[in-house]
Every structure is written in C-alpha cells, then in structure tokens.
Design a protein around this motif. Structure first.
Motif, PDB file in Angstrom:
ATOM      1  N   ASP A 119       0.868  -1.171   0.000  1.00  0.00           N
ATOM      2  CA  ASP A 119       0.000   0.000   0.000  1.00  0.00           C
ATOM      3  C   ASP A 119       0.908   1.225   0.000  1.00  0.00           C
ATOM      4  O   ASP A 119       1.598   1.486   0.992  1.00  0.00           O
ATOM      5  CB  ASP A 119      -0.878  -0.015   1.252  1.00  0.00           C
ATOM      6  CG  ASP A 119      -1.811   1.199   1.307  1.00  0.00           C
ATOM      7  OD1 ASP A 119      -1.700   2.087   0.430  1.00  0.00           O
ATOM      8  OD2 ASP A 119      -2.630   1.259   2.240  1.00  0.00           O
ATOM      9  N   TRP A 150       2.553   9.643  10.702  1.00  0.00           N
ATOM     10  CA  TRP A 150       1.596   8.580  10.406  1.00  0.00           C
ATOM     11  C   TRP A 150       0.254   8.888  11.064  1.00  0.00           C
ATOM     12  O   TRP A 150       0.193   9.442  12.171  1.00  0.00           O
ATOM     13  CB  TRP A 150       2.098   7.239  10.933  1.00  0.00           C
ATOM     14  CG  TRP A 150       3.312   6.717  10.251  1.00  0.00           C
ATOM     15  CD1 TRP A 150       3.363   5.996   9.078  1.00  0.00           C
ATOM     16  CD2 TRP A 150       4.679   6.853  10.680  1.00  0.00           C
ATOM     17  NE1 TRP A 150       4.672   5.695   8.764  1.00  0.00           N
ATOM     18  CE2 TRP A 150       5.495   6.199   9.726  1.00  0.00           C
ATOM     19  CE3 TRP A 150       5.276   7.465  11.782  1.00  0.00           C
ATOM     20  CZ2 TRP A 150       6.875   6.148   9.850  1.00  0.00           C
ATOM     21  CZ3 TRP A 150       6.651   7.420  11.903  1.00  0.00           C
ATOM     22  CH2 TRP A 150       7.437   6.768  10.942  1.00  0.00           C
ATOM     23  N   ARG A 151      -0.806   8.480  10.395  1.00  0.00           N
ATOM     24  CA  ARG A 151      -2.136   8.561  10.992  1.00  0.00           C
ATOM     25  C   ARG A 151      -2.262   7.473  12.053  1.00  0.00           C
ATOM     26  O   ARG A 151      -1.902   6.318  11.810  1.00  0.00           O
ATOM     27  CB  ARG A 151      -3.216   8.397   9.930  1.00  0.00           C
ATOM     28  CG  ARG A 151      -3.227   9.510   8.889  1.00  0.00           C
ATOM     29  CD  ARG A 151      -4.415   9.389   7.940  1.00  0.00           C
ATOM     30  NE  ARG A 151      -4.437  10.474   6.976  1.00  0.00           N
ATOM     31  CZ  ARG A 151      -3.868  10.416   5.771  1.00  0.00           C
ATOM     32  NH1 ARG A 151      -3.233   9.307   5.400  1.00  0.00           N
ATOM     33  NH2 ARG A 151      -3.929  11.448   4.949  1.00  0.00           N
ATOM     34  N   HIS A 206       9.446  -1.815   2.380  1.00  0.00           N
ATOM     35  CA  HIS A 206       8.436  -0.822   2.747  1.00  0.00           C
ATOM     36  C   HIS A 206       9.058   0.540   3.029  1.00  0.00           C
ATOM     37  O   HIS A 206       8.536   1.312   3.817  1.00  0.00           O
ATOM     38  CB  HIS A 206       7.609  -1.296   3.949  1.00  0.00           C
ATOM     39  CG  HIS A 206       6.757  -2.488   3.645  1.00  0.00           C
ATOM     40  ND1 HIS A 206       5.794  -2.956   4.501  1.00  0.00           N
ATOM     41  CD2 HIS A 206       6.732  -3.329   2.572  1.00  0.00           C
ATOM     42  CE1 HIS A 206       5.203  -4.015   3.981  1.00  0.00           C
ATOM     43  NE2 HIS A 206       5.761  -4.251   2.805  1.00  0.00           N
ATOM     44  N   ARG A 231       0.469   4.184   0.447  1.00  0.00           N
ATOM     45  CA  ARG A 231       0.162   5.183   1.473  1.00  0.00           C
ATOM     46  C   ARG A 231       0.803   4.831   2.810  1.00  0.00           C
ATOM     47  O   ARG A 231       0.843   5.681   3.709  1.00  0.00           O
ATOM     48  CB  ARG A 231      -1.356   5.308   1.625  1.00  0.00           C
ATOM     49  CG  ARG A 231      -2.069   5.811   0.381  1.00  0.00           C
ATOM     50  CD  ARG A 231      -3.562   5.635   0.500  1.00  0.00           C
ATOM     51  NE  ARG A 231      -3.936   4.230   0.621  1.00  0.00           N
ATOM     52  CZ  ARG A 231      -5.177   3.777   0.744  1.00  0.00           C
ATOM     53  NH1 ARG A 231      -6.174   4.635   0.792  1.00  0.00           N
ATOM     54  NH2 ARG A 231      -5.429   2.487   0.849  1.00  0.00           N
ATOM     55  N   SER A 232       1.294   3.604   2.960  1.00  0.00           N
ATOM     56  CA  SER A 232       1.884   3.183   4.241  1.00  0.00           C
ATOM     57  C   SER A 232       3.411   3.155   4.189  1.00  0.00           C
ATOM     58  O   SER A 232       4.050   2.632   5.100  1.00  0.00           O
ATOM     59  CB  SER A 232       1.368   1.790   4.613  1.00  0.00           C
ATOM     60  OG  SER A 232       1.810   0.819   3.675  1.00  0.00           O
ATOM     61  N   SER A 262       7.109   2.561   6.196  1.00  0.00           N
ATOM     62  CA  SER A 262       6.466   2.024   7.391  1.00  0.00           C
ATOM     63  C   SER A 262       7.267   2.418   8.626  1.00  0.00           C
ATOM     64  O   SER A 262       8.405   2.889   8.528  1.00  0.00           O
ATOM     65  CB  SER A 262       6.372   0.501   7.292  1.00  0.00           C
ATOM     66  OG  SER A 262       7.681  -0.069   7.331  1.00  0.00           O
ATOM     67  N   ASN A 304      -4.567   4.036  11.017  1.00  0.00           N
ATOM     68  CA  ASN A 304      -4.203   3.036  10.006  1.00  0.00           C
ATOM     69  C   ASN A 304      -2.719   3.019   9.649  1.00  0.00           C
ATOM     70  O   ASN A 304      -2.309   2.292   8.753  1.00  0.00           O
ATOM     71  CB  ASN A 304      -5.012   3.269   8.730  1.00  0.00           C
ATOM     72  CG  ASN A 304      -4.884   4.708   8.228  1.00  0.00           C
ATOM     73  OD1 ASN A 304      -3.953   5.424   8.583  1.00  0.00           O
ATOM     74  ND2 ASN A 304      -5.842   5.125   7.400  1.00  0.00           N
ATOM     75  N   ARG A 305      -1.908   3.850  10.318  1.00  0.00           N
ATOM     76  CA  ARG A 305      -0.471   3.906  10.093  1.00  0.00           C
ATOM     77  C   ARG A 305      -0.108   4.322   8.662  1.00  0.00           C
ATOM     78  O   ARG A 305       0.974   4.011   8.168  1.00  0.00           O
ATOM     79  CB  ARG A 305       0.205   2.572  10.425  1.00  0.00           C
ATOM     80  CG  ARG A 305       0.109   2.199  11.891  1.00  0.00           C
ATOM     81  CD  ARG A 305       0.932   0.971  12.206  1.00  0.00           C
ATOM     82  NE  ARG A 305       0.857   0.642  13.631  1.00  0.00           N
ATOM     83  CZ  ARG A 305       1.509  -0.359  14.197  1.00  0.00           C
ATOM     84  NH1 ARG A 305       2.286  -1.141  13.456  1.00  0.00           N
ATOM     85  NH2 ARG A 305       1.393  -0.594  15.480  1.00  0.00           N
ATOM     86  N   GLN A 306      -1.011   4.995   8.006  1.00  0.00           N
ATOM     87  CA  GLN A 306      -0.686   5.552   6.690  1.00  0.00           C
ATOM     88  C   GLN A 306       0.069   6.863   6.876  1.00  0.00           C
ATOM     89  O   GLN A 306      -0.145   7.593   7.844  1.00  0.00           O
ATOM     90  CB  GLN A 306      -1.958   5.797   5.881  1.00  0.00           C
ATOM     91  CG  GLN A 306      -2.651   4.527   5.441  1.00  0.00           C
ATOM     92  CD  GLN A 306      -3.907   4.801   4.636  1.00  0.00           C
ATOM     93  OE1 GLN A 306      -4.361   5.951   4.542  1.00  0.00           O
ATOM     94  NE2 GLN A 306      -4.480   3.769   4.053  1.00  0.00           N
TER      95      GLN A 306
END
Length: 473
Positions: A66, A131-132, A114, A68-69, A72, A135-137
């Motif tokens: 993903d 990060w949010r 990642h 968006r992540s 990481s 959801n860790r995005q």
C-alpha cells in the motif's frame, strides 16, 4: 511468560511456517499455469529472507505494498540506523559531516522493505514521516528540530529508478516536501546544508539571467530520474560495446539518462544541467542492498546506478567521492560498508569461492553464462567506481581461465563464455584498469582467447556443414 512466548513461536513455526515453506514447489506449477493462461493466486510482495513470513508460499501473483503506508514505522527504524551509520563513518574518516550526499534507490527495494531507502533520505535531511494513528498511513513529513537532531541537515540528491518513478509517485512528493521544508527553515547555514546549497544555487541562477521564480525552482531540485516512459542509466551499452574512453563518457551518459527532475510540481522536466551541478558537489555516493539473495556482481544495475554515479561525480569534481554500501538484510543490524570492503567480501565469498564455482559447473551452458556475466559486472564496476586491485584480475584469470577443470568445463559447455572472459580480461589490461599484469599471464590469456576463437570457428563449420546436409536431403 518466556515459556509462553517460546510456545507461541514454536507453534507458529510448526503449524504455519514449515507447511508454507513446503509449498514453494508451487512456484513452478503456477508458472506453468500462467503460461497456459490459467489463474495464479494473488499474494503480498516482500522478501522471506527479511522475516516477511506472511508472503509465503512464494510463487503467487504478487501485488505491491500500500503506497500510502510507505515508509512504514519499521522501515523508519532501519532508515534511521542506515543514516546514522553513514554519518558516523564519514565523521570517523574525515572528522566532519558530509554536506552533500547522493543515493540511488529502486522501486523493487521499496516494495521489499516498505521504504528503508526513503526513510534514510528523510533521516539524513533531519526530517521524519508523520503517520495517521488509526491506520499507520503516512500523512506527511515534518522537520526534526535542530535541538533534537544535534547535527546539520545533510543535502541529499536522489537518483530514482524508472520503476520507482512509476510505482511510488507519492514518495517522490514526500521527499520533495522534506526538501522544501528544509529550504524554508530559518536556520544557520552551517546547520542546514540543504538551505545553504539552495541559496548558493539560487544566486548562481540569478547571475546567469534566470528569473527569480525559475532560479528558485531549479535550485530546489533534489530528485532526478530517467525521462518519463524510459528506464535505465545508460552505462551498460557503453561497456558492452566498448564505446567509452574515460570517465567523461560515463558522466555524459549518466546525466543524459538521469537528468530529469521530479517532485510535487514537476514530472520529468529536462534539468540535466541542474543534475550535473548537484552531482558536482557530492561527497558521498550511496546505495543499499536489502537482502542476501543476490550481490553487486550478479546484476548490471549496481554498476550502472551506483558505479555510474561514482564515475560521474569523479568526472565533474575531479576527485573520487566516498562510496558507501548499506546492508540491511538483517533489519535489526543495518550496517554501512565502504564499497571496496563490499567488493572484497563478495569477491571472496562468491566470485572465487570453490564451492560456488563447483556448483556453477552443474548448470552447463547457463553456468558458463553466469561466469561471463560475473566477469563483465566486475569489469563494469571497476571501470566506473575503480574498486578492483591487480591481484583480483590475476585471480580471475587463474580461476576462470587457466584452471584445468574450469577450462574443460567451458570448452565443453560454453566456449563462447570462455572467449568472452578472456577478451574482457585482456580489455582490462589494455585500458590500464589492470595496471601491472604479469607478462606471462597476458600471454596465456591471449593464447586462451585464440584457442577459443579456433574452437568457435570449428563449431561454426560443424553447424554450417550439418545445415548443408539437411538442405541436400
């Protein structure tokens, strides 16, 4: 608690890990099924050797991470460690921090890790991802305050691969956002090399007649890659066709292929002059490897992207940059070595390792091709980065050319490989890369080359003769 944890680990290994490993035979089955137009099950991408057990069994139609992540939180930890290792090593060797570094990064590595490379770039600049919580995005990036950073912000020029450009446009924007924040920060220049170099390049642009807006935009470019729709670094064709004379030829190709700027507001603008200016001031050339499934001498990409960068910096600045090679195959112990150290390690561990050479001889024609490729990549990395010593060329000649078992194997399985290896080693001597070759060794290599030419001509006659017979029938 320890006993309970151990039971969970053993249960996972017995109930999930081992059964999944036994399913690796599905790689061939799914390949054949795909060639027949059948369905291949989907699965996540990654590297099992980096602890990503969730991607097993291999052989599935993998999908990317993903975007968006990325990076990481685990990649951020590894990237920070790589950045610390680079700076600590440079400080230990020179007594100060580098003002400007360059790094080449690939999309395949970003998928496996990642985002280790991107995390390292941000860390060097003194920035960090946000990060949010849910959801860790990745929601953005912020600067680490200098009081917390306790060192200058390092100016990083990034050379992205074509696949990285296509797969991770949001990471390009993330890096560009960090650059813009560093440029805008009201900080002393000796603590913010990004801003220091931006102001210098801005002034130079204004002096050459550029308008304020255009000069400011050009001075802020830090991410470069190939022209939209194209791929590669342009170095391999020069080496394969022997169409180069000195480092300036490599520099011209590297800049022409990679001098297109990318960022939040630019998608492949022709900025070869800006790329040239950025590389001219680089003190450290970086590249990372995230697994031990391959090494720097079994792919041409390493010599093209990293070696080409080193050759270009040397041609533009007149001096060899420090060249570091990051190793994050064990995320818990990310390390940085000098490229020469990595060269010696791989040379001894694989290139002239008797066990590897014995295993290669089990693969017939393809084994000979692997030997040829290894010599070609050694030659290419030395041509660009100057990392081989004379004793290494001598050992290649003795191991790949003169060893009786190897000579017999190549004559039977792949005389074209024997011919190519002898020719490449002779080229290294003629170009002065093999600086002081033994006269007897050169004579034996010439004899081997002529012998292989004779063999190939004889085989050609045999093939033409058999075809003529078929025509008569």
């Amino acid at each position: 608690n320890q006993a309970s944890g151990l039971r969970r680990v053993l249960a996972f290994a017995c109930e999930q890990l081992v059964p999944r490993l036994h399913q690796t035979s599905e790689e061939i089955g799914n390949l054949l099924r795909g060639l027949r137009g059948g369905y291949i099950p989907a699965g996540p991408s990654g590297s099992p050797t980096r602890g990503m057990a969730h991607i097993l069994p291999t052989g599935r139609n993998f999908y990317s991470v993903d975007p968006r992540s990325v990076p990481s939180q685990s990649a951020w930890r590894v990237g920070q460690q790589l950045a610390r290792e680079v700076l600590a090593r440079h400080h230990r060797e020179s007594g100060n921090y580098p003002e400007s570094v360059a790094i080449s990064i690939w999309g395949t590595s970003a998928m496996r890790t990642h985002g280790d490379d991107v995390a390292q770039i941000l860390s060097l600049m003194g920035a960090r991802p946000l990060w949010r919580a849910g959801n860790r995005q990745v929601a953005g990036v912020e600067l680490v305050p200098l009081e917390e950073l306790q060192r200058p912000r390092i100016d990083v020029t990034t050379r992205i691969s074509g696949f990285f450009r296509d797969a991770f446009p949001q990471l390009i924007e993330l890096i560009d956002d960090a650059v813009q924040l560093a440029i805008a920060a009201d900080e002393p220049e000796h603590m913010n090399f990004v801003r220091k170099h931006y102001l210098r390049d801005l002034q130079q642009g204004l002096q050459t007649g550029l308008g304020q807006a255009e000069a400011a935009t050009q001075a802020a470019y830090r991410v470069f890659g190939a022209k939209p729709g194209s791929y590669g670094a342009g170095i391999l064709p020069l080496i394969q066709e022997k169409n180069w004379q000195d480092q300036a030829d490599f520099a011209e190709a590297y800049i022409n292929w990679g001098g297109f700027a990318y960022g939040r507001k630019v998608q492949g603008a022709d900025q070869r002059e800006a790329f040239r200016q950025r590389l001219a001031g680089v003190q450290v050339a970086l590249h990372n490897q995230d697994n031990r499934e391959h090494d720097i001498f079994d792919s041409d990409d390493y010599l093209q992207y990293h070696g080409g960068m080193i050759a270009t910096i040397r041609a533009l600045s007149g001096q060899q940059p420090r060249h570091y090679f990051g190793d994050s195959h064990d995320p818990q112990r990310a390390a940085v070595r000098d490229l020469k150290e990595e060269t010696l390690r791989v040379f001894r561990a694989r290139v002239v390792n008797p066990k590897w050479l014995a295993s290669i001889r089990r693969h017939g024609y393809k084994g000979g091709l692997e030997l040829t490729a290894t010599v070609d990549y050694l030659f290419g990395y030395d041509a660009t980065a100057q990392v081989l010593d004379d004793w290494m060329y001598q050992q290649l000649a003795e191991t790949y050319g003169f060893d009786p078992a190897m000579r017999e194997f190549l004559e039977q399985a792949n005389p074209w490989a024997q011919n190519a290896i002898a020719e490449r080693l002779l080229e290294a001597a003629s170009r002065g890369m093999w600086q002081e070759p033994d006269a007897q060794t050169l004579e034996r290599l010439r004899a081997l080359y002529l012998h292989s030419e004779t063999q190939l001509e004889a085989r050609g006659e045999t093939v033409r003769g058999s075809e003529h017979t078929k025509d008569m029938q």
